[in-house]
Design a protein around this motif. Structure first.
Motif, short mmCIF file in Angstrom:
data_model
loop_
_atom_site.label_atom_id
_atom_site.label_comp_id
_atom_site.label_asym_id
_atom_site.label_seq_id
_atom_site.Cartn_x
_atom_site.Cartn_y
_atom_site.Cartn_z
N LEU A 23 80.13 37.24 38.49
CA LEU A 23 79.73 36.24 39.49
C LEU A 23 80.46 34.92 39.21
CD1 LEU A 23 77.67 36.52 41.78
CD2 LEU A 23 76.07 35.25 40.38
N PHE A 24 80.50 34.56 37.95
CA PHE A 24 81.14 33.31 37.54
C PHE A 24 82.63 33.33 37.90
CE2 PHE A 24 83.68 31.12 34.30
CZ PHE A 24 83.18 29.84 34.40
N LEU A 25 83.28 34.43 37.49
CA LEU A 25 84.73 34.49 37.72
C LEU A 25 85.09 34.54 39.20
CD1 LEU A 25 86.28 36.85 35.05
CD2 LEU A 25 86.46 34.40 35.27
N ILE A 26 84.43 35.43 39.91
CA ILE A 26 84.79 35.61 41.32
C ILE A 26 84.45 34.35 42.12
CG2 ILE A 26 84.38 37.00 43.40
CD1 ILE A 26 85.92 38.48 41.21
N THR A 27 83.29 33.76 41.81
CA THR A 27 82.91 32.56 42.54
C THR A 27 83.91 31.44 42.27
OG1 THR A 27 80.66 33.24 42.21
CG2 THR A 27 80.96 31.03 43.04
N THR A 28 84.24 31.27 40.98
CA THR A 28 85.20 30.22 40.62
C THR A 28 86.52 30.45 41.36
OG1 THR A 28 84.24 30.24 38.43
CG2 THR A 28 86.32 29.07 38.65
N PHE A 29 86.97 31.68 41.31
CA PHE A 29 88.26 32.02 41.90
C PHE A 29 88.24 31.80 43.42
CE2 PHE A 29 91.37 35.10 43.51
CZ PHE A 29 92.48 34.64 42.84
N SER A 30 87.19 32.31 44.06
CA SER A 30 87.14 32.23 45.53
C SER A 30 86.98 30.79 46.00
CB SER A 30 85.99 33.07 46.08
OG SER A 30 86.10 34.36 45.61
N ILE A 31 86.08 30.05 45.32
CA ILE A 31 85.86 28.67 45.76
C ILE A 31 87.13 27.84 45.53
CG2 ILE A 31 84.53 26.55 45.30
CD1 ILE A 31 82.10 28.36 44.93
N ALA A 32 87.77 28.07 44.37
CA ALA A 32 89.02 27.36 44.10
C ALA A 32 90.05 27.69 45.17
CB ALA A 32 89.55 27.74 42.72
N LEU A 33 90.10 28.95 45.55
CA LEU A 33 91.06 29.38 46.57
C LEU A 33 90.76 28.70 47.90
CD1 LEU A 33 93.43 31.35 46.99
CD2 LEU A 33 91.79 33.05 47.73
N LEU A 34 89.47 28.67 48.26
CA LEU A 34 89.09 28.05 49.54
C LEU A 34 89.41 26.57 49.55
CD1 LEU A 34 85.70 29.83 50.34
CD2 LEU A 34 87.87 30.11 51.50
N ILE A 35 89.11 25.89 48.42
CA ILE A 35 89.37 24.45 48.36
C ILE A 35 90.89 24.21 48.43
CG2 ILE A 35 89.27 22.41 46.86
CD1 ILE A 35 86.50 23.35 46.00
#
Lengths: 253, 656
Positions: free
Chosen positions: B537-549
């Protein structure tokens, strides 16, 4: 439409770097007058024109047009006023390259939300007057400089402006095109009683005016009224230009 | 210019900070000291740091391009004034290296500041009872500094080269698709492709419920993906400009205020930014789909885990005494104790794969005993009344095809046929204690059943941890008393019977042979589930949110990047009488178009994940997850859009 300019000033830049573009200028323009504004480069001609045409706000002073103090109006009101009552011709034409000739001309009416019928009628009228029918579907890039200025004039006149502002309108034109345009402006002035304010530093162009005010270093330096003889008036303008250019300084009381 | 400088630095700082944080976590001694933090997780984090580093580099390369483009005119002026191309490229190189190094230093400092917070977040998500300590790894700092230095050099060289290319006189390439007619045709073709993708997504949802069609569904998913990717590109490239062109030609629309200008202006901006809008749309769709997939996966794993382990400790009757003794010895605080007798018999159940009735082992519980169980268990099944039957199925998450199908009645040995029944998935005492089907039946029906192998299940709910030592667990396992049940199928259901044995005859379980576990402990599995789900959850959320931003900021830069021609047009519009408000509306429309289109198309495309979830997990109820994550995405992009609009308008107003 009478224009009264009271004690307006305009500075660019701040504090030590400030440039005084206009210094306490007072001016009155009668309804239906064809006023020329002359002066050397950087004298403040365009700034004065921009201030009167409400495109720029003066730092202080009043600009009263038709009894309304324009300096106290909201930007929105000024924009509305500009598009209803004013027309503009610029040396750089300021045509929108993305629009074709017809769209450029009718733009002020479209901005006014005029009906399609009125738009077409006015366009047809100008079409006949300026003989620009065959240009209507062309892009701006396909026009010569003279044609561009005629289109610019057509755009300025499409909404029957009560005041026409022209900033070096003949600056980019050859003498033939310039004469056509100036004749047309004179006709508009005489027939429609349109008040015209024109900034120029060309004596020939200024000779079409009924009065010319000279500006130097942001202040009104002098003025000449056209007595009716264009040749004499032209000479007077040349002389005044020489005077200003020679550095003599006569303050208007 | 100032705004784009800030955005360039801010976005680079953000990317560097996230990368540094991941790198720090890989090597963090606090995490390493925990026995929950195993080598696999560390390696996974390591791989993710590499993946993120790659994306960071691509992102910075792209953003750097905007930065140089904004200075195009300045460079051209320098060139006209006599500066050599090399000198201008050198200026661009030095400028980029300074900005990049500043961004790396600030980003790393930010990571150092945030390290403890992010570590605590990871530990919290993994539910590890650990005090995360601040640790500054000089090795990581050194590696990051080196990476920052090399990447800055490469990016600066690239920007220097870009500046050099700007100064070269290039002839405009005439691509065939720039022709208005061809572009419109491609646009219509794009709409057909995209709508075909949407149309095919719908049957995909129902297709996967049919057994044996999974291979077809996977191919279909791939085809839909391709239809979306190419369809959306052609829509952006050809169809949307065509719509604007048509609006422009219809005088009813175009002869209204600034429309005459704005349709053309938006058209130009759209055509100019097609590639970036498309790129952002596809990556946003990927990020949203990834988030939904992981969130749904997390829910499914969590749900399955809850179904498998409904109590802290569970045992059969034989083992109950020993478990109780261990709890007493370890001073475990027991909140609640439960025990429930069950009967075991044989029932004929419809097999959907072979399409015939087959005799199977069933466990039966009476309605009264079922009601005595904790509500947290019973409320997850449909509510039943005293006369109702409840069928509890043991397949993964009870989400397999035909799960809710009750058209085939159940025949129970020596008992009336069960026709009407409700279907649930929550096994009392957890699915690990049952083999096959379970039925909750009315008391009178329960009494009629002759049990071939009765049992009583015991369950304990403890406060906090069960505190059992490894030795105690080992001792319990020694006493473990699992047994085997075999269904002997005879000519009729009533003649069939069950036997119970301690050992298997062969090495493997045969058909209709079942194991009965004697003891199940939740604690170990709970930790693994929490750890794994929290970590991912931590990794995917970090990755996806970073990508979206990151994608949002790219779009912001693209909106802010107006060339001279566009500026001049807006200025002229104002001079001839358009009010600031009207120009503001044009900017608003432009921002809405550039942000709205990727949002809408990304959401439609990412809806495909619902179909994929159905294929992978056979889950049907993930629409809520999609809505939740979709809304978060809209909110995030909406905020970026509003911010972009404010910046954009400020920039335009300054220049008008």
């Amino acid at each position: 439409m009478q224009i009264i300019v009271k004690n307006i000033a305009k500075d660019y830049g701040k504090k030590k770097n400030a440039v005084h573009a206009l210094k306490d200028i007072d001016l009155e323009v009668a309804e239906g007058e064809f006023l020329g504004i002359m002066g050397p480069s950087g004298a403040g001609k365009s700034t004065l024109l921009n201030a009167i045409s409400t495109n720029e706000r003066p730092d202080h002073g009043q600009i009263i047009i038709d009894g309304i103090d324009m300096t106290q109006q909201h930007d929105r009101t000024l924009a509305k006023y500009r598009r209803h009552k004013m027309g503009f011709i610029y040396q750089s034409f300021d045509l929108l390259d993305s629009l074709n000739v017809k769209e450029n001309i009718i733009l002020p009416l479209v901005l006014n939300h005029s009906s399609k019928k009125i738009i077409e009628q006015r366009f047809e009228h100008l079409n006949r007057l300026l003989d620009i029918g065959e240009l209507s579907q062309r892009t701006i890039d396909d026009l010569s400089l003279g044609q561009r200025q005629i289109i610019s004039a057509a755009r300025a006149l499409i909404n029957n402006p009560e005041i026409l502002f022209a900033d070096e309108p003949t600056g980019s034109l050859d003498s033939k095109s310039a004469t056509i345009l100036l004749n047309y402006m004179q006709i508009i002035n005489q027939r429609e009683k349109t008040t015209i304010l024109m900034a120029t530093h060309d004596a020939f162009t200024a000779s079409y005016c009924s009065r010319v005010v000279f500006i130097k270093d942001g202040s009104i330096f002098s003025e000449i009224v056209n007595s009716g003889n264009r040749n004499d008036f032209f000479e007077q303008v040349i002389n005044m230009q020489r005077t200003i250019g020679g550095g003599s300084y006569f303050n208007i009381p | 210019m100032r705004d784009s400088y800030l955005i360039y630095i801010a976005s680079s700082v953000f990317a560097v900070a996230v990368l540094t944080l991941l790198a720090m976590l890989v090597d963090d001694p606090t995490l390493k000291s925990s026995h929950y933090w195993n080598v696999t997780l560390q390696q996974f984090m390591y791989v993710m740091a590499f993946v993120f580093a790659f994306f960071t580099f691509v992102y910075m390369t792209y953003v750097g391009g905007f930065f140089i483009q904004q200075q195009r005119l300045e460079f051209k002026t320098y060139f006209k004034l006599g500066m050599s191309k090399f000198a201008i490229a050198l200026i661009s190189f030095l400028e980029t290296i300074v900005v990049q190094l500043i961004a790396w230093v600030i980003g790393m400092l930010l990571a150092v500041i945030l390290q403890k917070f992010i570590g605590m977040l990871l530990v919290y998500l993994m539910r590890i009872d650990l005090t995360f300590r601040f640790y500054l790894s000089m090795d990581v700092i050194w590696i990051m500094l080196k990476t920052g230095f090399y990447s800055s050099i490469i990016l600066s060289l690239l920007n220097g080269f870009r500046a050099y290319l700007i100064l070269r006189e290039r002839k405009k390439k005439q691509h065939f698709y720039n022709n208005w007619f061809i572009r419109s045709l491609l646009g219509i073709f794009g709409v057909v492709l995209f709508l075909s993708g949407v149309a095919l997504t719908m049957p995909l949802l129902s297709m996967s419920s049919e057994i044996g069609r999974n291979d077809d569904s996977m191919i279909l998913t791939f085809i839909i993906g391709l239809l979306y990717v190419f369809g959306s590109y052609f829509v952006f490239r050809g169809f949307l400009p065509l719509v604007l062109e048509m609006l422009d030609r219809i005088k009813f629309f175009s002869y209204r205020g600034t429309n005459l200008f704005s349709f053309k202006y938006l058209h130009q901006r759209l055509v100019k930014n097609t590639s970036i809008i498309w790129f952002i749309t596809e990556l946003s769709a990927l990020a949203v789909a990834m988030l939904v997939f992981c969130y749904a996966g997390y829910q499914i794993v969590y749900q399955d885990y809850q179904i498998s382990y409904s109590f802290s400790l569970v045992s059969t009757k034989d083992q109950a005494g020993a478990v109780e003794q261990q709890l007493k010895d370890h001073g475990t605080k027991v909140k609640e104790r439960y025990h429930t007798p069950i009967k075991r018999t044989i029932a004929e159940i419809w097999d959907y794969s072979s399409k015939e009735y087959t005799p199977r082992l069933v466990s039966v519980m009476s309605y009264d005993n079922y009601l005595k169980l904790p509500q947290r268990i019973t409320k997850k099944n449909p509510s039943i009344k005293s006369g109702d039957f409840l069928e509890i199925k043991g397949e993964l998450s009870a989400l397999t095809p035909n799960y809710n199908n009750i058209e085939h009645p159940i025949s129970v040995k020596n008992a009336p046929k069960i026709t009407a029944r409700k279907v649930g998935s929550m096994f009392p005492y957890g699915s690990r204690m049952y083999s096959g089907l379970m039925l909750v039946v009315p008391n009178s029906y329960y009494r009629q059943i002759n049990s071939d192998a009765s049992e009583t299940f015991y369950g304990w709910d403890v406060k906090g941890a069960d505190k059992m030592s490894a030795t105690a667990i080992k001792r319990l396992k020694q006493k473990e008393h699992q047994y085997y049940l075999t269904v002997h199928v005879k000519s009729s259901l009533n003649k069939s019977y069950i036997t119970k044995s301690d050992k298997l005859d062969g090495k493997y379980l045969g058909t209709n042979q079942y194991i009965q576990s004697s003891f199940v402990r939740q604690e170990v599995t709970k930790n693994i589930v929490r750890q794994a789900t929290g970590f991912f959850l931590f990794l995917i959320t970090t990755f996806s949110i970073a990508l979206l931003i990151a994608l949002g900021s790219l779009l912001t830069l693209k909106v802010l990047l107006r060339d001279d021609y566009e500026w001049r047009q807006l200025k002229t519009l104002k001079r001839i009488g358009a009010s600031e408000n009207e120009i503001k509306v044009i900017i608003k429309k432009e921002t809405a178009l550039l942000f709205g289109m990727p949002m809408i198309f990304a959401l439609i495309q990412s809806f495909l994940v619902i179909g994929i979830l159905k294929l992978v997990f056979s889950t049907t109820n993930q629409f809520a997850s999609f809505v939740l994550i979709g809304l978060s995405y809209v909110l995030l992009y909406g905020l970026t859009g509003v911010l972009t609009y404010i910046l954009s308008w400020r920039g335009v107003k300054d220049k008008l």
